[in-house]
Design a protein around this motif. Structure first.
Motif, PDB file in Angstrom:
ATOM      1  N   ASN A  37       0.822  -1.207   0.000  1.00 20.71           N
ATOM      2  CA  ASN A  37       0.000   0.000   0.000  1.00 20.71           C
ATOM      3  C   ASN A  37       0.858   1.261   0.000  1.00 20.71           C
ATOM      4  O   ASN A  37       0.534   2.241  -0.669  1.00 20.71           O
ATOM      5  CB  ASN A  37      -0.951   0.014   1.197  1.00 20.71           C
ATOM      6  N   ILE A  38       1.945   1.238   0.747  1.00 27.18           N
ATOM      7  CA  ILE A  38       2.853   2.385   0.794  1.00 27.18           C
ATOM      8  C   ILE A  38       3.480   2.608  -0.577  1.00 27.18           C
ATOM      9  O   ILE A  38       3.537   3.736  -1.067  1.00 27.18           O
ATOM     10  CB  ILE A  38       3.935   2.193   1.873  1.00 27.18           C
ATOM     11  N   LYS A  39       3.920   1.532  -1.203  1.00 23.36           N
ATOM     12  CA  LYS A  39       4.538   1.642  -2.526  1.00 23.36           C
ATOM     13  C   LYS A  39       3.548   2.220  -3.530  1.00 23.36           C
ATOM     14  O   LYS A  39       3.888   3.106  -4.317  1.00 23.36           O
ATOM     15  CB  LYS A  39       5.043   0.282  -2.989  1.00 23.36           C
ATOM     16  N   LYS A  40       2.324   1.739  -3.498  1.00 25.34           N
ATOM     17  CA  LYS A  40       1.292   2.241  -4.411  1.00 25.34           C
ATOM     18  C   LYS A  40       1.017   3.721  -4.155  1.00 25.34           C
ATOM     19  O   LYS A  40       0.924   4.514  -5.097  1.00 25.34           O
ATOM     20  CB  LYS A  40       0.012   1.428  -4.256  1.00 25.34           C
ATOM     21  N   ALA A  41       0.894   4.108  -2.892  1.00 23.61           N
ATOM     22  CA  ALA A  41       0.634   5.509  -2.553  1.00 23.61           C
ATOM     23  C   ALA A  41       1.791   6.402  -2.990  1.00 23.61           C
ATOM     24  O   ALA A  41       1.576   7.512  -3.485  1.00 23.61           O
ATOM     25  CB  ALA A  41       0.384   5.651  -1.051  1.00 23.61           C
ATOM     26  N   GLN A  42       3.029   5.930  -2.825  1.00 22.25           N
ATOM     27  CA  GLN A  42       4.186   6.711  -3.248  1.00 22.25           C
ATOM     28  C   GLN A  42       4.202   6.889  -4.758  1.00 22.25           C
ATOM     29  O   GLN A  42       4.503   7.971  -5.260  1.00 22.25           O
ATOM     30  CB  GLN A  42       5.484   6.055  -2.771  1.00 22.25           C
ATOM     31  N   GLU A  43       3.861   5.840  -5.493  1.00 21.20           N
ATOM     32  CA  GLU A  43       3.808   5.934  -6.955  1.00 21.20           C
ATOM     33  C   GLU A  43       2.727   6.915  -7.390  1.00 21.20           C
ATOM     34  O   GLU A  43       2.937   7.712  -8.311  1.00 21.20           O
ATOM     35  CB  GLU A  43       3.565   4.553  -7.571  1.00 21.20           C
ATOM     36  N   GLU A  44       1.570   6.870  -6.729  1.00 15.13           N
ATOM     37  CA  GLU A  44       0.496   7.812  -7.042  1.00 15.13           C
ATOM     38  C   GLU A  44       0.926   9.248  -6.736  1.00 15.13           C
ATOM     39  O   GLU A  44       0.658  10.159  -7.517  1.00 15.13           O
ATOM     40  CB  GLU A  44      -0.768   7.471  -6.247  1.00 15.13           C
ATOM     41  N   LEU A  45       1.590   9.428  -5.616  1.00 12.98           N
ATOM     42  CA  LEU A  45       2.050  10.761  -5.227  1.00 12.98           C
ATOM     43  C   LEU A  45       3.064  11.302  -6.227  1.00 12.98           C
ATOM     44  O   LEU A  45       3.001  12.465  -6.609  1.00 12.98           O
ATOM     45  CB  LEU A  45       2.661  10.721  -3.825  1.00 12.98           C
ATOM     46  N   ASN A  64       5.980  17.882  -9.326  1.00 11.01           N
ATOM     47  CA  ASN A  64       5.427  16.551  -9.108  1.00 11.01           C
ATOM     48  C   ASN A  64       5.656  16.133  -7.664  1.00 11.01           C
ATOM     49  O   ASN A  64       6.259  16.870  -6.884  1.00 11.01           O
ATOM     50  CB  ASN A  64       5.998  15.527 -10.104  1.00 11.01           C
ATOM     51  N   GLY A  65       5.177  14.947  -7.321  1.00 10.61           N
ATOM     52  CA  GLY A  65       5.294  14.462  -5.951  1.00 10.61           C
ATOM     53  C   GLY A  65       6.714  14.156  -5.517  1.00 10.61           C
ATOM     54  O   GLY A  65       6.975  13.957  -4.340  1.00 10.61           O
ATOM     55  N   LYS A  66       7.646  14.129  -6.467  1.00  7.88           N
ATOM     56  CA  LYS A  66       9.055  13.936  -6.123  1.00  7.88           C
ATOM     57  C   LYS A  66       9.742  15.276  -5.898  1.00  7.88           C
ATOM     58  O   LYS A  66      10.962  15.335  -5.781  1.00  7.88           O
ATOM     59  CB  LYS A  66       9.774  13.161  -7.240  1.00  7.88           C
ATOM     60  N   ARG A  67       8.960  16.332  -5.854  1.00  7.54           N
ATOM     61  CA  ARG A  67       9.446  17.709  -5.662  1.00  7.54           C
ATOM     62  C   ARG A  67      10.347  18.164  -6.813  1.00  7.54           C
ATOM     63  O   ARG A  67      11.284  18.926  -6.609  1.00  7.54           O
ATOM     64  CB  ARG A  67      10.158  17.862  -4.327  1.00  7.54           C
ATOM     65  N   MET A 109      -0.275   9.311   3.232  1.00  5.98           N
ATOM     66  CA  MET A 109       0.372   8.291   4.052  1.00  5.98           C
ATOM     67  C   MET A 109      -0.289   8.112   5.413  1.00  5.98           C
ATOM     68  O   MET A 109      -0.138   7.068   6.032  1.00  5.98           O
ATOM     69  CB  MET A 109       1.852   8.626   4.247  1.00  5.98           C
ATOM     70  N   ALA A 110      -1.042   9.106   5.854  1.00  2.00           N
ATOM     71  CA  ALA A 110      -1.650   9.038   7.189  1.00  2.00           C
ATOM     72  C   ALA A 110      -2.566   7.827   7.328  1.00  2.00           C
ATOM     73  O   ALA A 110      -2.551   7.143   8.346  1.00  2.00           O
ATOM     74  CB  ALA A 110      -2.408  10.322   7.500  1.00  2.00           C
ATOM     75  N   GLY A 111      -3.339   7.548   6.314  1.00  2.46           N
ATOM     76  CA  GLY A 111      -4.255   6.421   6.374  1.00  2.46           C
ATOM     77  C   GLY A 111      -3.559   5.080   6.353  1.00  2.46           C
ATOM     78  O   GLY A 111      -4.122   4.074   6.765  1.00  2.46           O
ATOM     79  N   LEU A 112      -2.335   5.050   5.884  1.00  4.89           N
ATOM     80  CA  LEU A 112      -1.619   3.786   5.770  1.00  4.89           C
ATOM     81  C   LEU A 112      -1.024   3.321   7.090  1.00  4.89           C
ATOM     82  O   LEU A 112      -0.667   2.159   7.220  1.00  4.89           O
ATOM     83  CB  LEU A 112      -0.507   3.898   4.721  1.00  4.89           C
TER      84      LEU A 112
END
Length: 126
Positions: A37-45, A64-67, A109-112
């Motif tokens: 789930n963390i990996k998926k959320a990071q990819e989405e971010l 983007n989410g990678k700043r 990430m809070a929900g994870l």
């Protein structure tokens, strides 16, 4: 009676080992699911585009989410203005966008964390 003791203690040890393995297996499965789930959320971010601005929208940044900065837009009226002011507005727009990326990451990430009690100051994911 020593034989009976050995049978009972072996039974108790086997029963304890079995009951300890099941919760451990369950915990390992939960940890693996959380990792996925963390990996998926990071990819989405990382795929998200976050917009920031300064000077009432005169300077806009897309990140983007990678700043990573994807786009910088500067209103033409600023190109005729003082260079120091323009540099300040660009820096402010970048900082605005970085804050928004951090907030979005924290929300995703809070929900994870799924009820994990993390020590104060420890951010998730690590």
């Amino acid at each position: 009676m020593p034989g009976l003791y050995r049978v009972l203690s072996n039974h108790w040890i086997n029963k304890t080992e079995t009951s300890m393995k099941n919760p451990l297996a369950s915990l390992m499965q939960q940890a693996q699911q959380m990792q996925e789930n963390i990996k998926k959320a990071q990819e989405e971010l990382e795929a998200e585009e976050i917009h920031g601005e300064s000077g009432a929208g005169l300077v806009k940044i897309v990140m983007n989410g990678k700043r990573e900065a994807l786009k910088v837009s500067i209103d033409e009226s600023l190109l005729k203005e003082d260079r120091d002011m323009l540099e300040d507005l660009v820096a402010a727009a970048i900082n605005d966008t970085v804050r928004k990326v951090a907030k979005l990451k924290q929300e995703k990430m809070a929900g994870l964390a799924g009820g994990l009690e993390l020590p104060a100051g420890l951010k998730f994911p690590f």
